[in-house]
Structure formats: C-alpha cells, structure tokens
Design a protein around this motif. Structure first.
Motif, mmCIF file in Angstrom:
data_model
loop_
_atom_site.group_PDB
_atom_site.id
_atom_site.type_symbol
_atom_site.label_atom_id
_atom_site.label_comp_id
_atom_site.label_asym_id
_atom_site.label_seq_id
_atom_site.Cartn_x
_atom_site.Cartn_y
_atom_site.Cartn_z
ATOM 1 N N SER A 192 -1.353 -10.119 -0.928
ATOM 2 C CA SER A 192 -1.319 -8.765 -0.366
ATOM 3 C C SER A 192 -1.554 -7.690 -1.419
ATOM 4 C CB SER A 192 0.030 -8.520 0.322
ATOM 5 O OG SER A 192 1.097 -8.664 -0.602
ATOM 6 N N GLU A 193 -1.341 -8.037 -2.688
ATOM 7 C CA GLU A 193 -1.464 -7.050 -3.752
ATOM 8 C C GLU A 193 -2.722 -7.221 -4.594
ATOM 9 O OE1 GLU A 193 0.618 -4.436 -4.520
ATOM 10 O OE2 GLU A 193 1.566 -4.900 -2.608
ATOM 11 N N GLU A 199 -6.040 -7.561 -4.177
ATOM 12 C CA GLU A 199 -7.228 -6.718 -4.001
ATOM 13 C C GLU A 199 -6.991 -5.320 -4.552
ATOM 14 O OE1 GLU A 199 -10.269 -5.026 -0.530
ATOM 15 O OE2 GLU A 199 -8.495 -6.202 0.035
ATOM 16 N N ARG A 200 -5.829 -4.745 -4.238
ATOM 17 C CA ARG A 200 -5.535 -3.385 -4.707
ATOM 18 C C ARG A 200 -5.466 -3.334 -6.225
ATOM 19 N NH1 ARG A 200 -1.295 -1.102 -6.612
ATOM 20 N NH2 ARG A 200 0.023 -2.892 -6.141
ATOM 21 N N VAL A 201 -4.787 -4.312 -6.831
ATOM 22 C CA VAL A 201 -4.652 -4.335 -8.289
ATOM 23 C C VAL A 201 -6.020 -4.482 -8.946
ATOM 24 C CG1 VAL A 201 -3.733 -5.648 -10.234
ATOM 25 C CG2 VAL A 201 -2.287 -5.197 -8.253
ATOM 26 N N ASN A 202 -6.843 -5.386 -8.414
ATOM 27 C CA ASN A 202 -8.153 -5.613 -9.011
ATOM 28 C C ASN A 202 -9.091 -4.427 -8.823
ATOM 29 O OD1 ASN A 202 -7.503 -8.090 -10.072
ATOM 30 N ND2 ASN A 202 -8.334 -9.273 -8.372
ATOM 31 N N GLU A 203 -8.962 -3.722 -7.702
ATOM 32 C CA GLU A 203 -9.771 -2.515 -7.503
ATOM 33 C C GLU A 203 -9.469 -1.491 -8.588
ATOM 34 O OE1 GLU A 203 -9.060 -0.958 -3.639
ATOM 35 O OE2 GLU A 203 -10.579 -2.204 -2.656
ATOM 36 N N ASP A 215 -1.770 1.116 5.285
ATOM 37 C CA ASP A 215 -2.603 -0.061 5.032
ATOM 38 C C ASP A 215 -3.615 -0.287 6.150
ATOM 39 O OD1 ASP A 215 -1.374 -0.529 2.655
ATOM 40 O OD2 ASP A 215 -0.039 -2.107 3.380
ATOM 41 N N SER A 216 -3.178 -0.118 7.403
ATOM 42 C CA SER A 216 -4.100 -0.339 8.520
ATOM 43 C C SER A 216 -5.152 0.762 8.572
ATOM 44 C CB SER A 216 -3.332 -0.410 9.843
ATOM 45 O OG SER A 216 -2.706 0.831 10.141
ATOM 46 N N ILE A 217 -4.766 1.987 8.224
ATOM 47 C CA ILE A 217 -5.725 3.091 8.162
ATOM 48 C C ILE A 217 -6.794 2.785 7.128
ATOM 49 C CG2 ILE A 217 -6.043 5.511 7.574
ATOM 50 C CD1 ILE A 217 -3.132 5.941 8.560
ATOM 51 N N GLU A 238 -6.643 -17.474 -10.740
ATOM 52 C CA GLU A 238 -6.457 -17.544 -9.295
ATOM 53 C C GLU A 238 -5.756 -18.846 -8.912
ATOM 54 O OE1 GLU A 238 -10.147 -16.915 -7.320
ATOM 55 O OE2 GLU A 238 -10.388 -14.868 -8.107
ATOM 56 N N LEU A 239 -4.940 -18.773 -7.864
ATOM 57 C CA LEU A 239 -4.151 -19.924 -7.423
ATOM 58 C C LEU A 239 -4.691 -20.566 -6.147
ATOM 59 C CD1 LEU A 239 -0.539 -18.662 -8.196
ATOM 60 C CD2 LEU A 239 -1.992 -20.156 -9.563
ATOM 61 N N GLY A 240 -5.832 -20.113 -5.670
ATOM 62 C CA GLY A 240 -6.491 -20.787 -4.573
ATOM 63 C C GLY A 240 -6.131 -20.328 -3.183
ATOM 64 N N ASP A 241 -5.113 -19.448 -3.071
ATOM 65 C CA ASP A 241 -4.698 -18.980 -1.744
ATOM 66 C C ASP A 241 -4.786 -17.464 -1.642
ATOM 67 O OD1 ASP A 241 -2.651 -18.310 -3.456
ATOM 68 O OD2 ASP A 241 -1.034 -18.932 -2.106
ATOM 69 N N GLY A 242 -5.573 -16.856 -2.526
ATOM 70 C CA GLY A 242 -5.672 -15.400 -2.545
ATOM 71 C C GLY A 242 -4.711 -14.735 -3.498
ATOM 72 N N SER A 243 -3.843 -15.517 -4.115
ATOM 73 C CA SER A 243 -2.906 -14.983 -5.100
ATOM 74 C C SER A 243 -3.401 -15.338 -6.497
ATOM 75 C CB SER A 243 -1.502 -15.553 -4.882
ATOM 76 O OG SER A 243 -1.488 -16.952 -5.125
#
Length: 529
Positions: free
Chosen positions: A88-89, A91-95, A153-155, A333-338
């Motif tokens: 959940s975090e 994408e934001r951190v990498n951006e 987040d949804s916005i 990367e851990l393979g599950d998006g984390s």
C-alpha cells in the motif's frame, strides 16, 4: 520546551527519516512467499508456523498481517534504517524518490465535502488546461466527486491513470455562476526536489534541495546554471531538513563543485569490498565560494554532499551537527508488491570518516539520542558536541574533522529552542499552517487569484486577528501555540505560506529566509570574501 519536544519532535523526526532512509540502487527479486522462506530448516520453520496458524488456529487470522509483523520484527533487530515497505505504501514512496508521477497535477484538500484545488502543480497538465487554486472538482468522467465519504486515496486513484489519457472534469469555480468543463490529458508530473533557486545578493546565489531523488541532479544543474547567468560567484546550498535519498544523486550534486578525480565518498560492504566514487571534469561550479547549510535533520545523502565538500576543503559547512546516518540501503522486492530496504554497506567521507551514529543499544535509544542533543546543549553551542580523539581526521589543508556521528559544521549557528518558536516552526513545516492559509484563501478566492506578486506584497497583510484565529485553529488540533515574543515571525510565516499557495515555492523560501540567522550569517561572510 520539554513537553513540546517529547510529543512532536519524534513525530517530525520519524516522518523525515522514513523519507530519507534509502540510499543506493534497486535490486529486484521475483519470488513468491514459499521460495523466499524456503530453502533450509530455519526458513522452513517460519513457513510451517504460518501454515499452522492459517489452517489450524482456532480463530480466523489474516496471515498476511502476521508475515508483515514478522518481517518488521526481523528488520528492527538489524539496524534503524532497514525497513519493510508494504504494498500500500510502495508506489507512493517510489514516486517521491523517482521524482514524478502520471496524473493531472493538482494539490488538493477535501474541503466542505468536495475536492478543492489548493494549487495546480507548475507546468502540469491541470495548470496548462486552466485549472486554478480554489476550483472544486465535482465530477471526473461523469462520476460525482462530492459527499461526506470522500477518501483521498480513492480520489487520487480516479484522477491518476495511464499517460496521455483524457479525463473530463466538471469544475465549480468561486465567483463563476456556471459549471466549467475541462478536458485534461494525464501526463508526467514532476515532484520537484529543488524547492527554490534565487539570488540573495548580486553575487550570492541560493539553492534549496528538499530530498535527493532521481531527478535532483538535472534540477540542480539547471538551477545552478541559471544562478551563474544571473551573476552568482558564490553559492548557498541549503540542505537543512533534507532527509536524504539516492546516493547517486548526492554524488552528482557534489560533483558540480569538485575538480576532476576528487574523491566524493567510498562504501564498504560486509566482505570488505570497497567502491569509490570520484568527481568528473563536468562540474559547472568548481571555483567560487560554497556554503552548505545543514542542521540536525540533514541526513544520509545530505551528509554525503556536506562531507565530500568539507573533506576536500571545498567551501564551508554552516549550521548545526547533522543527523548521523552513514548506512547504505538497497531496495529489494518481495514478490507481492512489497519491498525491503536493507542496509548493504557503510559509506565513508573522503578522509575515511564514518558519520553513522551508534545504534547497538536498539532503535529506541537511537531515536532518543536525537532528543538528547537538545538536553546536552549542543543546539546552542558547538562546544557541547562530544567528540572522540580516536575519530579525529585531517583534511588535505589541515582542517580537523571528526567521525562518529554526523557532520560537525565549520561555522556554528545556534538553534532557537524556545517553545514558542519551536511550535511555530513545527506548524510551518508539517502542514498545520498550509491548511489554515488555504481556508483563509477560500474566504475570498476570486480576489486572491487575480493578484500579481507586486499587488500581493502591497495589499496583503497578516493581522492580529489572523494570528488569534491561527492559535485557535491549532489549539483545536492539539498543537498549543503561545504567541508573545514571536508574533512578527508568525505573521511573516503565514504570509510566506500565502505566497507559496499563490506563487510557488521560491517566493515562499524568499520570505522565510528574510530574517533567517544562518542566511544572515552567510551574507556577512560572503561580503568578507
């Protein structure tokens, strides 16, 4: 000030260090949970335990959360800067570290049950389309975006999308009767890491970097070139409150000031392998005085730049002792998006200094050491900084420097630790003041949006009633501010945030820096050169 420190400084510190923990390159692993944990008896033990809980435990348990807790517990026992980033975090951190994202390019608040634009990001698609501060985005592609259940987040997910795709926005603009229609093409929106670049005097240029992202070297070189064209023969590089970022970005920034083949830093991993980084002959400011501003929140990549210039006798470091982070992380990367950001090496300044603070007593002691600097008086006097003769180093020109915990400045500037001033600074840097000013602007948005900067400076003043309203505003949000000795500072800060939301970051920094003790000190020094 003790109560304020205990309650708010750790929060500010944690936010800053969460941003600045990552120096290094990325290493990607494509693996599932089984292959990650499998392979030997110790790893299989964890696998079996998770399976037992999943299939046999009496209550329904989310084993994903158990895995997250397990990973966090393991990392907490390594060092303070090896961290787990959940999906959940990530994408934001990498951006933030990449320096851009794909979207429509607005900063907004959820205000009165609608999306209200604080300001369109300069150069972004919304600004180009004509979106203005104060606009209410009431629908996107005919989907309503109003109501009490709006979630940021949804916005954001609705406003973002694939590059070059169109989004139809319906906008209610204050002072305009009809609903406005805008077609905005999503594109790459820059997240600037260079906050400001302007001339302090006829010959003294100023650049502020807020983090070291992928885009920082290009931004910085452009800013430096512009200042040279305006006559800058001396440069202030402001790295205060900069928590760090990519090691490569720090190297490229330092390279702009160093002559060819000068050592910038070297790293050493667990096997003793050493990798060195040297300056090239491409620096555009290899001569001319340089002042690097640092403080207790300048960490990691900021310390690489300050250490490289200090150890090469290139300019002067001004301010207070930096944070003291000399560890290098790599993202895996851990393979599950984390992912994990794991410490893989230590870095050393050109004289051989490690500036990493000790962390053997655990994370709590590590963070409490940050607060102990306030208690031992080092924010007021450089003589209160404890140094060890065993960590004494000498630069090529004979300057004495020390390792063991941060970069100690050549020229010390004390910190005003009065509770009142600290609370005002906290409100300025953590969003309280931004939201308050946004709501003030909303009271007369058509008027403010028409102002030129000259009109703004002449017509807009912050009144005593505005100050009282701000004190009441922060009080309702559990930040108690007293205004007695620093009323004029608070007025200047609020006006600076006004200017930021109307005209951008450079104007904001200009107004904030007008009475800044460190800036005033550098101006005096520059006149002596």
């Amino acid at each position: 000030m003790g109560g304020y420190q205990k309650k708010y400084l750790p929060i500010f510190f944690a936010i800053a260090i969460a941003i600045g923990i990552f120096i290094g390159s990325k290493l990607n692993y494509s693996s599932n949970t089984t292959s990650l944990l499998g392979g030997n008896a110790k790893k299989e033990k964890l696998n079996r335990l998770i399976d037992y809980i999943d299939y046999e435990y009496v209550d329904a348990i989310n084993t994903d959360s158990i895995v997250d807790v397990t990973v966090n517990s393991i990392l907490e026992n390594l060092d303070p800067h090896s961290v787990y980033i959940p999906p959940s975090e990530l994408e934001r951190v990498n951006e933030s570290m990449k320096g851009d994202f794909v979207g429509i390019g607005v900063s907004f608040y959820n205000y009165n049950d609608s999306i209200t634009v604080s300001y369109p990001i300069a150069g972004g698609p919304s600004e180009k389309a004509g979106i203005k501060g104060g606009d209410r985005i009431i629908a996107a592609n005919n989907k309503p975006l109003t109501g009490v259940n709006l979630i940021d987040d949804s916005i954001t997910s609705q406003l973002k999308g694939k590059i070059n795709t169109l989004i139809d926005l319906k906008v209610k603009r204050p002072g305009v009767k009809n609903i406005l229609d805008f077609k905005v093409k999503r594109s790459t929106v820059a997240l600037k890491s260079v906050d400001a670049a302007y001339m302090l005097t006829d010959t003294l240029g100023y650049v502020k970097i807020n983090r070291f992202a992928e885009s920082t070297p290009v931004e910085f070189k452009s800013a430096l070139s512009s200042l040279k064209r305006k006559g800058a023969t001396q440069i202030v590089l402001d790295l205060r409150d900069n928590p760090g970022g990519y090691i490569s970005a720090a190297e490229q920034v330092a390279d702009q000031f160093l002559e060819d083949d000068k050592l910038i830093l070297f790293t050493k991993n667990k096997t003793g392998k050493i990798e060195k980084a040297f300056a090239s002959d491409e620096g555009i400011f290899q001569s001319g005085q340089v002042y690097v501003l640092i403080n207790e929140n300048s960490a990691s990549a900021s310390e690489i730049v300050a250490g490289a210039l200090q150890d090469n006798d290139r300019g002067e470091i001004v301010g207070r002792r930096s944070f003291g982070k000399g560890l290098v992380q790599r993202e895996m990367e851990l393979g599950d998006g984390s992912a994990v950001r794991l410490t893989i090496a230590r870095y050393y300044t050109p004289t051989g200094r490690s500036i990493q603070r000790p962390y053997g007593e655990g994370n709590q002691a590590y963070y409490e050491d940050y607060l102990s600097r306030y208690k031992n008086g080092e924010m007021q006097s450089i003589d209160s900084i404890s140094v060890a003769d065993s960590l004494r180093y000498v630069t090529p020109k004979g300057k004495i420097v020390y390792g063991g915990g941060g970069i100690i400045p050549d020229i010390f500037v004390s910190k005003d630790t009065n509770y009142e001033k600290e609370a005002i600074n906290y409100a300025l840097r953590t969003g309280f003041m931004n939201r308050f000013v946004f709501e003030l602007l909303e009271k007369n948005r058509p008027y403010y949006n028409k102002l030129t900067y000259k009109q703004f400076t002449e017509e807009v003043s912050i009144t005593d009633s505005d100050i009282l309203a701000f004190v009441q505003y922060t009080g309702k949000r559990d930040l108690k501010i007293r205004v007695r000795d620093y009323k004029e500072d608070l007025k200047r800060y609020i006006k600076a945030v006004f200017a930021q939301q109307l005209f951008g970051n450079t104007i904001f920094e200009k107004l904030i820096n007008e009475e800044d003790p460190a800036i005033q000190k550098i101006k005096a020094l520059s006149r002596e050169k």
